[in-house]
Motif scaffolding. Structure first.
Motif, PDB file in Angstrom:
ATOM      1  N   ASN A 122      31.682 -55.807  -3.445  1.00 28.59           N
ATOM      2  CA  ASN A 122      32.485 -54.712  -3.418  1.00 28.59           C
ATOM      3  C   ASN A 122      33.383 -54.807  -5.093  1.00 28.59           C
ATOM      4  O   ASN A 122      33.592 -53.802  -5.758  1.00 28.59           O
ATOM      5  CB  ASN A 122      33.631 -54.657  -2.640  1.00 28.59           C
ATOM      6  CG  ASN A 122      33.044 -54.265  -1.342  1.00 28.59           C
ATOM      7  OD1 ASN A 122      32.268 -53.503  -1.405  1.00 28.59           O
ATOM      8  ND2 ASN A 122      33.808 -54.676  -0.248  1.00 28.59           N
ATOM      9  N   ASP A 139      37.426 -50.336  -0.871  1.00 27.03           N
ATOM     10  CA  ASP A 139      36.531 -49.075  -1.328  1.00 27.03           C
ATOM     11  C   ASP A 139      35.937 -49.532  -2.769  1.00 27.03           C
ATOM     12  O   ASP A 139      36.771 -49.673  -3.439  1.00 27.03           O
ATOM     13  CB  ASP A 139      37.316 -47.844  -1.420  1.00 27.03           C
ATOM     14  CG  ASP A 139      36.562 -46.606  -1.559  1.00 27.03           C
ATOM     15  OD1 ASP A 139      35.230 -47.100  -1.511  1.00 27.03           O
ATOM     16  OD2 ASP A 139      36.521 -45.505  -1.763  1.00 27.03           O
ATOM     17  N   ALA A 140      34.588 -49.664  -2.665  1.00 28.64           N
ATOM     18  CA  ALA A 140      33.964 -49.812  -3.930  1.00 28.64           C
ATOM     19  C   ALA A 140      33.912 -48.738  -4.763  1.00 28.64           C
ATOM     20  O   ALA A 140      33.623 -48.805  -5.868  1.00 28.64           O
ATOM     21  CB  ALA A 140      32.738 -50.429  -3.686  1.00 28.64           C
ATOM     22  N   PHE A 141      34.013 -47.712  -4.295  1.00 30.80           N
ATOM     23  CA  PHE A 141      34.004 -46.299  -4.979  1.00 30.80           C
ATOM     24  C   PHE A 141      35.189 -45.439  -4.818  1.00 30.80           C
ATOM     25  O   PHE A 141      35.227 -44.177  -4.045  1.00 30.80           O
ATOM     26  CB  PHE A 141      32.748 -45.524  -4.492  1.00 30.80           C
ATOM     27  CG  PHE A 141      31.418 -46.285  -4.266  1.00 30.80           C
ATOM     28  CD1 PHE A 141      30.684 -46.608  -5.586  1.00 30.80           C
ATOM     29  CD2 PHE A 141      30.902 -46.759  -3.413  1.00 30.80           C
ATOM     30  CE1 PHE A 141      29.663 -47.182  -5.633  1.00 30.80           C
ATOM     31  CE2 PHE A 141      29.632 -47.604  -3.110  1.00 30.80           C
ATOM     32  CZ  PHE A 141      29.341 -47.777  -4.260  1.00 30.80           C
ATOM     33  N   GLU A 174      40.270 -41.437 -10.765  1.00 30.76           N
ATOM     34  CA  GLU A 174      39.344 -41.799 -12.014  1.00 30.76           C
ATOM     35  C   GLU A 174      40.786 -42.652 -12.918  1.00 30.76           C
ATOM     36  O   GLU A 174      41.689 -42.354 -12.787  1.00 30.76           O
ATOM     37  CB  GLU A 174      38.926 -40.803 -12.542  1.00 30.76           C
ATOM     38  CG  GLU A 174      38.049 -40.001 -11.891  1.00 30.76           C
ATOM     39  CD  GLU A 174      37.084 -38.991 -12.593  1.00 30.76           C
ATOM     40  OE1 GLU A 174      37.142 -39.048 -13.989  1.00 30.76           O
ATOM     41  OE2 GLU A 174      36.520 -38.142 -11.996  1.00 30.76           O
ATOM     42  N   ARG A 183      32.056 -51.392 -12.005  1.00 28.00           N
ATOM     43  CA  ARG A 183      31.197 -50.509 -12.702  1.00 28.00           C
ATOM     44  C   ARG A 183      31.294 -49.022 -12.390  1.00 28.00           C
ATOM     45  O   ARG A 183      31.229 -48.275 -13.447  1.00 28.00           O
ATOM     46  CB  ARG A 183      29.806 -50.950 -11.928  1.00 28.00           C
ATOM     47  CG  ARG A 183      29.192 -52.334 -12.315  1.00 28.00           C
ATOM     48  CD  ARG A 183      28.202 -52.757 -11.787  1.00 28.00           C
ATOM     49  NE  ARG A 183      27.509 -54.015 -11.939  1.00 28.00           N
ATOM     50  CZ  ARG A 183      27.016 -54.829 -10.969  1.00 28.00           C
ATOM     51  NH1 ARG A 183      27.053 -54.546  -9.771  1.00 28.00           N
ATOM     52  NH2 ARG A 183      26.729 -56.161 -11.399  1.00 28.00           N
ATOM     53  N   PHE A 184      31.849 -48.722 -11.131  1.00 27.88           N
ATOM     54  CA  PHE A 184      31.918 -47.230 -10.734  1.00 27.88           C
ATOM     55  C   PHE A 184      32.990 -46.800 -11.674  1.00 27.88           C
ATOM     56  O   PHE A 184      33.027 -45.724 -12.343  1.00 27.88           O
ATOM     57  CB  PHE A 184      32.248 -47.242  -9.193  1.00 27.88           C
ATOM     58  CG  PHE A 184      32.407 -45.485  -8.992  1.00 27.88           C
ATOM     59  CD1 PHE A 184      31.370 -44.776  -9.110  1.00 27.88           C
ATOM     60  CD2 PHE A 184      33.556 -45.244  -8.567  1.00 27.88           C
ATOM     61  CE1 PHE A 184      31.425 -43.610  -8.584  1.00 27.88           C
ATOM     62  CE2 PHE A 184      33.689 -44.028  -8.041  1.00 27.88           C
ATOM     63  CZ  PHE A 184      32.802 -43.054  -8.292  1.00 27.88           C
ATOM     64  N   HIS A 197      32.063 -46.893 -15.455  1.00 30.95           N
ATOM     65  CA  HIS A 197      30.904 -45.832 -15.761  1.00 30.95           C
ATOM     66  C   HIS A 197      31.469 -44.518 -15.783  1.00 30.95           C
ATOM     67  O   HIS A 197      31.130 -43.802 -16.894  1.00 30.95           O
ATOM     68  CB  HIS A 197      29.799 -45.925 -14.491  1.00 30.95           C
ATOM     69  CG  HIS A 197      28.840 -44.653 -14.695  1.00 30.95           C
ATOM     70  ND1 HIS A 197      27.811 -44.730 -15.730  1.00 30.95           N
ATOM     71  CD2 HIS A 197      28.210 -43.968 -13.871  1.00 30.95           C
ATOM     72  CE1 HIS A 197      26.973 -43.819 -15.769  1.00 30.95           C
ATOM     73  NE2 HIS A 197      27.364 -43.458 -14.590  1.00 30.95           N
ATOM     74  N   ARG A 198      32.435 -44.055 -14.834  1.00 31.33           N
ATOM     75  CA  ARG A 198      33.060 -42.670 -15.108  1.00 31.33           C
ATOM     76  C   ARG A 198      33.980 -42.504 -16.358  1.00 31.33           C
ATOM     77  O   ARG A 198      33.913 -41.735 -16.977  1.00 31.33           O
ATOM     78  CB  ARG A 198      34.102 -42.613 -13.713  1.00 31.33           C
ATOM     79  CG  ARG A 198      33.027 -42.296 -12.477  1.00 31.33           C
ATOM     80  CD  ARG A 198      34.229 -41.580 -11.582  1.00 31.33           C
ATOM     81  NE  ARG A 198      35.312 -42.208 -11.013  1.00 31.33           N
ATOM     82  CZ  ARG A 198      36.009 -42.301  -9.993  1.00 31.33           C
ATOM     83  NH1 ARG A 198      35.731 -41.406  -9.249  1.00 31.33           N
ATOM     84  NH2 ARG A 198      36.985 -43.158  -9.765  1.00 31.33           N
ATOM     85  N   MET A 220      31.078 -53.931  -8.016  1.00 30.58           N
ATOM     86  CA  MET A 220      30.747 -52.352  -8.038  1.00 30.58           C
ATOM     87  C   MET A 220      31.898 -51.516  -8.143  1.00 30.58           C
ATOM     88  O   MET A 220      31.592 -50.395  -8.743  1.00 30.58           O
ATOM     89  CB  MET A 220      30.238 -52.141  -6.622  1.00 30.58           C
ATOM     90  CG  MET A 220      29.262 -51.027  -6.353  1.00 30.58           C
ATOM     91  SD  MET A 220      27.943 -50.785  -7.525  1.00 30.58           S
ATOM     92  CE  MET A 220      27.096 -51.968  -6.864  1.00 30.58           C
ATOM     93  N   ARG A 221      32.878 -51.792  -7.599  1.00 28.40           N
ATOM     94  CA  ARG A 221      34.087 -51.086  -8.110  1.00 28.40           C
ATOM     95  C   ARG A 221      34.490 -50.996  -9.497  1.00 28.40           C
ATOM     96  O   ARG A 221      34.740 -50.028 -10.134  1.00 28.40           O
ATOM     97  CB  ARG A 221      35.324 -51.670  -7.390  1.00 28.40           C
ATOM     98  CG  ARG A 221      36.648 -50.950  -7.662  1.00 28.40           C
ATOM     99  CD  ARG A 221      37.691 -51.544  -6.741  1.00 28.40           C
ATOM    100  NE  ARG A 221      39.078 -50.548  -6.981  1.00 28.40           N
ATOM    101  CZ  ARG A 221      39.606 -49.784  -6.125  1.00 28.40           C
ATOM    102  NH1 ARG A 221      38.891 -49.761  -5.032  1.00 28.40           N
ATOM    103  NH2 ARG A 221      40.880 -49.534  -6.607  1.00 28.40           N
TER     104      ARG A 221
END
Length: 628
Positions: free
Chosen positions: A113, A10-12, A16, A119-120, A123-124, A116-117
């Protein structure tokens, strides 16, 4: 098949980060690579298989040369046909099949993936930093580090497997293959490998160091360029396009210096590698001929060895660039870690509950805060605002007005004392729940580079169309919103406002910000120069709705234009972080203190000397009377 591999990780992810990523290189990389370890293991196995097959092909080439010399043509296929067919299957089916699986793992499962994972998640994490973090950094610099570090982590893991495992398996196979004919034929390869390792040992740390400097210089250069673009209106207002170009040129020059340093090292590396490869070709050729003359090796063994030399010649160039890129990526990661691994300055306590605001009382108890400086902004500050009370904060610049609002919003934590809302210390509740229950309009209003609709709905994303349009009307923004049109043809509420809202005037931005807070309808309202960008006519038009917005809420308002807050329930006059006067407008004017002086400076020249205090307050009270 493709989508199955693309969905393997899962990339997202929903969870958190609850702590900053590790600060050591290996732990930092593993922290983000851990969810992908089965894929990287598969990549390692595939890499080992491919390198083993490639070496075996050179062995087969040597046997093929010997078979041509030993087997008559009329019996060649009969005696060697099954071996040729087996190698044909390996070349035509097995090797392409393995390469296809390698592509699925590398490009479908990992390529998109993994970064992007990263970065996500990051970023959070970055969004959770305090305002001071972003005030101390170029926005472009932070975003550049986020983007390039994500790619660097992926490339570091991938290239480490590709290069080191491939080289280890490949050269082990080369030495074994050469030694199978005669151990002396393996000696040049072993010598080459030792010298190549020494050469890497000398060059790599230097390339690593310059790469780290280059990554920081690149981020600094990007930050300066983005800063100029984000503030292009100021640049043009002061006719400083050349100055900004020179400012960017300084960072470009610094970046170019690191590129020159890197280029010098690479040039030397290429020269040394070419010399080493030439030495290998000469020694293998000479040793092969000598051994063949003495009948110790076959022609096929020499052909396979020379073929391996030529393969190593090309492969060593690839290894050089891959290792250079690997350590450039490591330098990028180390540079990014310095920013991305910073812990949050303001954190929630574990399992912090949401804030409940049944009444809206605000109490400052012996609050001290100095922005980390020796001089005082607030020292033992105390103030109680009753539920539903409308309070105005007044004072010269630097008196602490905006600091009080920022502390209440918990943009900073108090150094001592505490701030209570309905008896609850704001440090004991979640930051987001605190800010969800406070509406704030600031003087420096910036909008998101999105549509009017998106910007207003930021106050309450689940609001319906009727509530949205009502908020726009109440903020006196409906007329100009209806006339908006962006370059893509979107109109009205769907028109985009540009970065920070640059397509709108200051007053228009302020009205959108007021509409956003009206839609939010929080029980506590903070107004920090909320009408400073509005002209008098628009301010008078919006006053009624703004006062109506205050109904049933606890309000703290800051304004240098005293007429906008003179009609509030209580005025608090601050000087050097302390309360020096408090009371209604009429009471403070009658006292003849600091407030009276500030009031007379603003309106004295526009009123007759004999006008009463009530007359002076008439304009400010008009909006309140209209709301009643």
């Amino acid at each position: 098949m493709f989508s199955k591999f693309e969905r393997m990780v899962d990339a997202f992810p929903a969870p958190e980060l609850n702590a900053p990523p590790p600060k050591t290189l290996a732990k930092f990389i593993w922290f983000f690579a851990r969810p992908f370890w089965p894929l990287f293991l598969a990549m390692a196995v595939i890499t080992a298989l491919i390198s083993t097959i490639e070496v075996s092909l050179f062995g087969f080439l040597g046997h093929l040369v010997d078979w041509f010399g030993d087997t008559p043509p009329d019996r060649f296929l009969a005696e060697r046909g099954w071996q040729l067919a087996l190698m044909g299957v390996v070349i035509m089916i097995v090797l392409p099949g393995i390469q296809f699986i390698d592509g699925l793992v590398s490009f479908q499962a990992l390529f998109g993936n993994f970064p992007m994972r990263f970065r996500f998640l990051m970023h959070r994490w970055l969004l959770g930093h305090s305002l001071s973090f972003f005030q101390d950094e170029f926005a472009g610099r932070v975003s550049q580090k986020l983007m390039q570090t994500a790619l660097a982590v992926r490339e570091t893991v991938g290239k480490s497997i590709d290069v080191f495992l491939y080289v280890a398996v490949y050269f082990t196979g080369v030495v074994i293959l050469a030694a199978s004919s005669d151990w002396k034929l393996a000696l040049p390869f072993v010598g080459w490998l030792i010298l190549y390792a020494v050469m890497l040992r000398w060059f790599i740390p230097r390339l690593d160091k310059v790469a780290e400097s280059q990554a920081d210089a690149r981020a600094e250069m990007t930050g300066r360029i983005v800063d100029a673009y984000a503030n292009v209106q100021t640049v043009k207002l002061f006719a400083h396009t050349r100055r900004e170009a020179d400012y960017a040129r300084q960072s470009m020059g610094g970046f170019l210096t690191t590129v020159y340093g890197q280029g010098r090292l690479i040039t030397l590396f290429v020269f040394c590698l070419q010399s080493l490869n030439s030495l290998l070709l000469f020694t293998v050729g000479a040793a092969g001929i000598g051994l063949w003359v003495n009948g110790l090796v076959t022609v096929g063994a020499i052909a396979a060895s020379v073929g391996l030399v030529l393969r190593i010649h090309g492969m060593s160039q690839w290894i050089m660039w891959e290792v250079s890129a690997l350590f450039e990526n490591i330098g990028t990661i180390r540079d990014g870690m310095a920013t991305l691994s910073i812990p949050h300055a303001i954190t929630d306590r574990p399992q912090a509950p949401p804030l409940a605001v049944p009444k809206g009382e605000i109490r400052f108890e012996k609050v001290s805060f100095h922005y980390g400086k020796d001089g005082g902004v607030l020292s033992d500050f105390g103030l109680t605002i009753r539920p539903g009370e409308k309070v105005g904060l007044i004072g010269r610049s630097g008196a602490g007005k905006s600091t009080i609002l920022n502390l209440l919003m918990r943009f900073h934590d108090v150094e001592s004392g505490r701030i209570l809302i309905d008896g609850t210390d704001i440090r004991d509740v979640g930051q987001e729940s605190l800010r969800a229950r406070i509406g704030m309009v600031t003087q420096d209003t910036s909008l998101l580079h999105r549509s009017i609709r998106d910007n207003v709905l930021y106050g309450r994303p689940d609001a319906g169309e009727a509530a949205l349009e009502a908020a726009v009307r109440r903020a006196e923004a409906a007329d100009f919103v209806a006339e908006l049109r962006d370059r893509d043809g979107r109109t009205g509420l769907d028109a985009e406002v540009g970065e920070r809202g640059v397509k709108l005037s200051g007053g228009q931005r302020q009205r959108i910000a007021i509409a956003r807070v009206m839609l939010k309808d929080a029980p506590i309202l903070l107004l920090d120069e909320a009408t400073s960008a509005l002209d008098s006519e628009v301010e008078a038009a919006i006053a009624e709705n703004l006062y109506r917005l205050m109904e049933g809420k606890t309000v703290i308002a800051v304004a240098h234009r005293l007429s906008t807050i003179a009609a509030l329930d209580r005025l608090i006059v601050l000087d050097k972080g302390a309360i020096v006067e408090t009371g209604s407008h009429a009471e403070l004017v009658a006292q003849g203190g600091l407030y009276a002086k500030l009031w007379s400076r603003q309106v004295g020249g526009f009123l007759a000397a004999g006008d009463s205090d009530e007359a002076q307050n008439g304009t400010a009270a008009a909006g309140m009377r209209a709301a009643e």
